[in-house]
Every structure is written in C-alpha cells, then in structure tokens.
Design a protein around this motif. Structure first.
Motif, PDB file in Angstrom:
ATOM      1  N   GLY A  61      29.569  36.920  43.691  1.00 55.96           N
ATOM      2  CA  GLY A  61      28.797  35.358  42.820  1.00 55.96           C
ATOM      3  C   GLY A  61      27.193  34.783  42.647  1.00 55.96           C
ATOM      4  O   GLY A  61      26.367  34.694  42.014  1.00 55.96           O
ATOM      5  N   SER A  62      26.797  35.509  44.114  1.00 57.34           N
ATOM      6  CA  SER A  62      25.151  35.053  44.582  1.00 57.34           C
ATOM      7  C   SER A  62      24.201  35.850  43.466  1.00 57.34           C
ATOM      8  O   SER A  62      23.152  36.113  43.462  1.00 57.34           O
ATOM      9  CB  SER A  62      25.091  34.947  45.237  1.00 57.34           C
ATOM     10  OG  SER A  62      24.745  35.899  46.025  1.00 57.34           O
TER      11      SER A  62
ATOM     12  N   ALA B  30      36.978  41.209  51.829  1.00 55.69           N
ATOM     13  CA  ALA B  30      36.983  41.577  50.827  1.00 55.69           C
ATOM     14  C   ALA B  30      36.137  39.702  50.528  1.00 55.69           C
ATOM     15  O   ALA B  30      35.855  39.714  49.729  1.00 55.69           O
ATOM     16  CB  ALA B  30      37.638  41.668  49.750  1.00 55.69           C
ATOM     17  N   PRO B  31      37.067  39.118  50.793  1.00 59.07           N
ATOM     18  CA  PRO B  31      37.584  37.754  50.063  1.00 59.07           C
ATOM     19  C   PRO B  31      35.922  37.415  50.516  1.00 59.07           C
ATOM     20  O   PRO B  31      34.756  35.856  49.918  1.00 59.07           O
ATOM     21  CB  PRO B  31      38.061  36.670  51.355  1.00 59.07           C
ATOM     22  CG  PRO B  31      39.414  37.834  51.761  1.00 59.07           C
ATOM     23  CD  PRO B  31      38.271  38.579  51.735  1.00 59.07           C
ATOM     24  N   LYS B  32      35.280  37.143  52.371  1.00 57.92           N
ATOM     25  CA  LYS B  32      33.550  37.337  51.744  1.00 57.92           C
ATOM     26  C   LYS B  32      32.749  37.687  51.253  1.00 57.92           C
ATOM     27  O   LYS B  32      31.639  36.764  50.927  1.00 57.92           O
ATOM     28  CB  LYS B  32      33.303  37.314  53.680  1.00 57.92           C
ATOM     29  CG  LYS B  32      32.595  36.528  54.482  1.00 57.92           C
ATOM     30  CD  LYS B  32      32.197  37.077  55.238  1.00 57.92           C
ATOM     31  CE  LYS B  32      30.598  36.961  56.290  1.00 57.92           C
ATOM     32  NZ  LYS B  32      29.697  37.515  56.873  1.00 57.92           N
TER      33      LYS B  32
ATOM     34  N   PHE C 262      33.176  38.654  48.622  1.00 57.54           N
ATOM     35  CA  PHE C 262      33.099  37.671  46.851  1.00 57.54           C
ATOM     36  C   PHE C 262      31.866  36.986  46.769  1.00 57.54           C
ATOM     37  O   PHE C 262      31.427  37.084  45.524  1.00 57.54           O
ATOM     38  CB  PHE C 262      34.728  37.522  46.653  1.00 57.54           C
ATOM     39  CG  PHE C 262      35.283  38.243  46.092  1.00 57.54           C
ATOM     40  CD1 PHE C 262      35.483  39.092  44.810  1.00 57.54           C
ATOM     41  CD2 PHE C 262      36.257  38.575  47.015  1.00 57.54           C
ATOM     42  CE1 PHE C 262      35.667  39.984  44.743  1.00 57.54           C
ATOM     43  CE2 PHE C 262      37.544  39.864  46.786  1.00 57.54           C
ATOM     44  CZ  PHE C 262      37.457  39.886  45.650  1.00 57.54           C
ATOM     45  N   ALA C 263      31.504  35.891  47.556  1.00 54.55           N
ATOM     46  CA  ALA C 263      30.706  35.006  47.952  1.00 54.55           C
ATOM     47  C   ALA C 263      29.190  35.877  47.440  1.00 54.55           C
ATOM     48  O   ALA C 263      28.067  35.554  46.611  1.00 54.55           O
ATOM     49  CB  ALA C 263      30.611  34.305  49.131  1.00 54.55           C
ATOM     50  N   TYR C 264      28.833  37.079  48.239  1.00 54.24           N
ATOM     51  CA  TYR C 264      27.702  38.051  47.929  1.00 54.24           C
ATOM     52  C   TYR C 264      27.811  38.810  46.227  1.00 54.24           C
ATOM     53  O   TYR C 264      26.260  38.217  45.823  1.00 54.24           O
ATOM     54  CB  TYR C 264      27.090  39.315  48.628  1.00 54.24           C
ATOM     55  CG  TYR C 264      27.274  38.538  49.852  1.00 54.24           C
ATOM     56  CD1 TYR C 264      26.523  37.526  50.595  1.00 54.24           C
ATOM     57  CD2 TYR C 264      28.186  38.939  50.894  1.00 54.24           C
ATOM     58  CE1 TYR C 264      26.165  37.752  51.401  1.00 54.24           C
ATOM     59  CE2 TYR C 264      27.416  39.065  52.475  1.00 54.24           C
ATOM     60  CZ  TYR C 264      26.816  38.397  52.661  1.00 54.24           C
ATOM     61  OH  TYR C 264      26.230  37.810  53.917  1.00 54.24           O
TER      62      TYR C 264
ATOM     63  N   ALA D 294      40.127  45.682  52.650  1.00 55.67           N
ATOM     64  CA  ALA D 294      40.704  43.790  52.087  1.00 55.67           C
ATOM     65  C   ALA D 294      40.853  42.769  53.273  1.00 55.67           C
ATOM     66  O   ALA D 294      39.556  41.840  52.499  1.00 55.67           O
ATOM     67  CB  ALA D 294      41.883  44.158  52.330  1.00 55.67           C
ATOM     68  N   VAL D 295      40.443  43.067  54.470  1.00 54.45           N
ATOM     69  CA  VAL D 295      40.440  41.758  55.503  1.00 54.45           C
ATOM     70  C   VAL D 295      38.830  41.438  54.924  1.00 54.45           C
ATOM     71  O   VAL D 295      38.561  40.125  55.161  1.00 54.45           O
ATOM     72  CB  VAL D 295      40.399  42.216  56.538  1.00 54.45           C
ATOM     73  CG1 VAL D 295      40.098  41.691  57.673  1.00 54.45           C
ATOM     74  CG2 VAL D 295      42.127  43.047  57.064  1.00 54.45           C
TER      75      VAL D 295
ATOM     76  N   VAL E  72      22.717  43.884  52.344  1.00 54.60           N
ATOM     77  CA  VAL E  72      22.537  42.462  52.095  1.00 54.60           C
ATOM     78  C   VAL E  72      21.762  41.828  52.175  1.00 54.60           C
ATOM     79  O   VAL E  72      20.603  40.984  51.860  1.00 54.60           O
ATOM     80  CB  VAL E  72      23.568  41.739  52.140  1.00 54.60           C
ATOM     81  CG1 VAL E  72      23.229  40.480  50.646  1.00 54.60           C
ATOM     82  CG2 VAL E  72      25.436  42.193  51.203  1.00 54.60           C
TER      83      VAL E  72
ATOM     84  N   GLY F   9      37.477  45.879  46.866  1.00 55.14           N
ATOM     85  CA  GLY F   9      37.951  45.681  47.944  1.00 55.14           C
ATOM     86  C   GLY F   9      39.564  46.421  48.062  1.00 55.14           C
ATOM     87  O   GLY F   9      40.515  46.065  47.553  1.00 55.14           O
TER      88      GLY F   9
END
Lengths: 282, 208
Positions: free
Chosen positions: A214-215, A206-208, A210-212, A203-204, A186, A223
């Motif tokens: 969103g932007s 994935a939450p981080k 998602f910010a990419y 999966a571990v 990225v 995920g």
C-alpha cells in the motif's frame, strides 16, 4: 443427550482425521479450481516482466524448511520467469536451516532446464549470519560480506560477481521469505539504497506485508500457497501450489462447515440451557 | 531412483509420521524425533557458524591477509563465553554492550526510514487501486486509522463520542484479526498439504 451436545463432546482427533481425509481426496480425485490473480501478485509479475532482459536480480531464499510447501513453489515460479527472460540471478539466504540447501537444489535444477551456466548466469552466495549487517554490508561490497559463494569458490573467480559489486549493479530484489527478513529488505535495501523490492511470503506473514504494498515500499506481494499458485499461473508453469489449491480449497470448505456447525451447536445448546433454567425458576 | 534415495524418502516419511503421531497423543516416538531435530539443528548451526563466521570472517582474514584489527571483535566475541564462569561472567557484558549499541544504531535508522516514514507517507497518501485513486478506500483508511488510534487512547474514559468512536475502532481491529486468522489457517493448511503431498507422491510412489 441430543445431537448438538454429542457434537460438543466430540473428540478433536476426529476433526484432525477429517482434515487429513479432505487433504488427501484431491490427490486421489484431482480437481482443478480457478485461480484468480490478485492485484498484488499481478503487479509483482509485471514489475519483473518490465525489467529489461539480462537485468540482474537478487532472489532470496530466506526460508526455513517447514514452510517449503508455500515458499518453494514461489522460488520455482520466480526462477522460471527470471531464467526465461535471461536475467542474471544471484541467490542469497539469510536463514541458516533450509535456505542454502534449497537454493542449491532448486537453482541448479531449473538452471539445467534453461541451459544456464553457474558463475556466468547465476550464482548462489549461500548464507551468512546476522541478516541486518549482511543486508547493509552488501550495499557497500557483496564480496566483503560473502568472500566465497556457497561452495567455497572465491567471488573474484565468478564472472557474474566480477561485474556485480554491490546493489548499484542490481536491478531488482525478489524476496521470498517466511520470517522477518522481508522487513529489513524493505527498511534497509528499499528505503536506504532505493532498490525496488517485491516479495513472496508465507500466508501467516501476508497481512502485515500488505501495508508495504500500500505504501509502495514493495512493488508486489505473493501471499502463501495462493500467491505461489498465482505466480505459477502468470508464468504458465503449474506446480505444487496449483495442485495444492485443490486441497487447500477442500480443507477450507471443511473448516468453514465445522465453524458453522460449531457455532450453530453453541447457540442451540445455550438456548436449550436458558429454556431449562427458566423452567426451573418457574 | 537409487536405493539411497529410496532410503532417504522412507526416513523422511518415518519422521513425518512420527511428528504427526502427536495429533493422536503425546508419545515416545514424537519425543524422540523432536529431540533429534533439536540436536541435529544445534550441530548444524555449530558447524555453519564455525565455517561462515569464525573461519571465513575472522581466522582467514587474520592469518592470511594480516587484518590484525579483527583481534578486537574476535576478543569481544570470545568474551561472550565468560557467561559460563560465575567468577568472570561480567566480562561478557563488554561484548554484549557493543552488540546492543551497534544494533540500536542500525535498527533506529532502518525503522525510521523503512517503517515510520514509509508507513506514514503510505497512510497519508490517497489510496490507489491499479494506479487510480480510490476515494472510498482512502476514506476507509482514514476512518479506520483514527478510530483505531482512539481505541488505544487511554488517558480519558471511553464514554460519549470517544466511546462510540473507540467502538468503531474495535470493529476495524476485529476485521484485521479476522484477516490475520484466515491467512494463518491458510498457512497451516499449506504446511499440512506439503507433507501430505510428500507422503502421497514420494513415499507411496516408492511402493508403486
């Protein structure tokens, strides 16, 4: 000792055994679960689908062997999609253990299914250490970083790599990773070379990531095993992830039940202890 | 399936079960497999780095293509081994300083371009769902961002309005931790599923 106190003292190995049984049951009695498609998974599929046929795509195998249950189904589903659209696929690994050999095994197996020729339709670049310098260097010259492919053939002898010199000739980067390399795809390849990047991650992670999404720095995201199952469904090729979702769901039900029981037990035993304290004081 | 493939599957099953035996309790079998994994990985790394770096990127260009300038990075890399000597260990700092400098330069640029600017733009722009601006989501992001940042503002005591806002921030942080925990559980279960699937399909499959 009441039931809740007994549960409180339960040996955790019984919980491990229950989880094992819950994971095995769907293999004995196969159960199908509806797989809903997330907007992130759908947008990754659509981004790849929108690419003109015969585009060139870099597919990464930035994976360790321990996360294969999540990442290999993503790789397989991605390759089905790419080969079906007659894309030229360049695979690369930024992880030494697992990635290069899985890339070799999986790409050759699926290429044979679609009648693809090595060197013409797909190339496996293999692994080079130092992923930050590798990602940057490939922007100038892929051959400068990978003088040969994974099996030692000079890139100048491979028809596909005679055409693809750097990111200029690449249309899309499909990152499958179980580690931090996705951040560099990225921040280096998307941000500095303006190449669209989509990712499938464990999966571990994935939450981080998602910010990419969103932007807009990632066009889409898969995920974990759920993401892999989504892509399998979108591509129409069921595999380990789709089968695994039955096991995943049953184990999750068990874990939720255990969490509920544990919390109820905690509240009840605390209440009993307080009542006893009050009685002693009185 | 050939005899060699069956042997490989049985070996893999043995190693898998040996690792899982730790769930019962720590035991010599687990320790043996753990050490074997560490040893094999180190050996594999050594071979791989020798082949892909020393041979392909240093020795071959140097000896076959006459790229003599590669002696400098080669020497800097070699100096890293000076750490093994107490008398000359200071020499390793030369190579290390070069690595630190170049890494900082590359990371600075990529972090700024990819994370700082990219994420700032992403956070400040209206949030979209399937291409359409979603004002509810945008409001949640704005409130979540401000209250979370206030929670991490330690120059003033968290009392009054500041304390109340920080408390809202805690809720956002807890939801984020919850999402991380949920995904982590899913990830760990997936790893178990991978091994169970292998044992059931491949290993037990050889016995059918």
């Amino acid at each position: 000792m009441n039931l809740w106190q007994q549960l409180d003292k339960l040996d955790r190995r019984w919980v491990f055994l229950l989880v094992w049984i819950a994971a095995v049951i769907p293999l004995i009695v196969p159960a199908t679960f509806k797989i809903s498609i997330s907007p992130e998974g759908k947008s990754l599929f659509e981004a790849v689908d929108r690419l003109p046929d015969s585009s060139t795509v870099i597919l990464t195998f930035d994976i360790w062997p321990n996360a294969l249950a999540e990442t290999e189904p993503m790789e397989r589903a991605a390759l089905h999609h790419l080969f079906r659209k007659n894309m030229y696929v360049i695979t690369v690994a930024n992880i030494p253990l697992g990635g290069p050999s899985v890339a070799e095994r999986v790409t050759r197996e699926l290429a044979a299914q679609y009648g693809k020729t090595y060197g013409v339709d797909y190339v496996n670049l293999g692994y080079k250490p130092g992923y930050v310098s590798v990602l940057r260097g490939m922007g100038t010259s892929i051959e400068g970083i990978f003088p040969t492919d994974n099996s030692g053939t000079p890139l100048s002898e491979l028809p596909l790599m005679q055409r693809v010199k750097n990111y200029e000739q690449v249309d899309f980067i499909f990152v499958v990773a179980d580690n931090a390399t996705v951040d560099y795809w990225v921040s280096i390849v998307n941000a500095q070379f303006r190449k669209p990047v989509g990712a499938g991650v464990t999966a571990v992670m994935a939450p981080k990531q998602f910010a990419y999404v969103g932007s807009g720095q990632l066009v889409g995201l898969l995920g974990g095993m759920k993401g892999a199952a989504e892509y399998e469904k979108l591509v129409g090729k069921s595999g380990l992830a789709t089968t695994g979702m039955g096991m995943q769901s049953l184990v999750h039900f068990l874990l939720i039940a255990l969490i509920v029981v544990g919390n109820v037990g905690y509240i009840v035993t605390r209440q009993v202890a307080r009542t006893r304290e009050r009685k002693v004081k009185a | 399936m050939s005899g060699w493939e069956i042997f490989q599957i049985w070996l893999m099953a043995f190693l898998t079960l040996a690792i899982f035996s730790f769930l019962y309790r720590d035991n010599p079998l687990f320790k043996f497999v753990e050490h074997m994994y560490a040893g094999l990985s180190t050996g594999y790394y050594l071979g791989l780095y020798y082949d892909t770096v020393i041979k392909q990127r240093l020795w071959m260009p140097l000896s076959e293509q006459g790229e003599w300038w590669l002696i400098v990075p080669g020497l800097l890399g070699f100096l890293m081994f000076a750490r093994l000597s107490t008398r000359y260990s200071w020499l390793a700092r030369l190579g290390l300083a070069f690595v630190m400098g170049t890494t900082s330069g590359v990371y600075l640029l990529s972090e700024l371009h990819g994370n700082v600017l990219g994420q700032m733009v992403g956070t400040m722009s209206p949030q979209r769902v399937q291409g359409m601006v979603n004002w509810w989501l945008t409001a949640i992001v704005v409130v979540g961002l401000i209250t979370t940042l206030i929670y991490f503002y330690f120059s003033k005591e968290h009392r009054g309005v500041l304390g109340g806002t920080a408390r809202v921030g805690i809720w956002f942080i807890m939801v984020s931790f919850g999402a991380h925990f949920g995904y982590t559980v899913m990830g760990r279960v997936s790893l178990l599923i991978g091994r169970v699937y292998f044992l059931w399909n491949d290993w037990i499959g050889t016995m059918r």
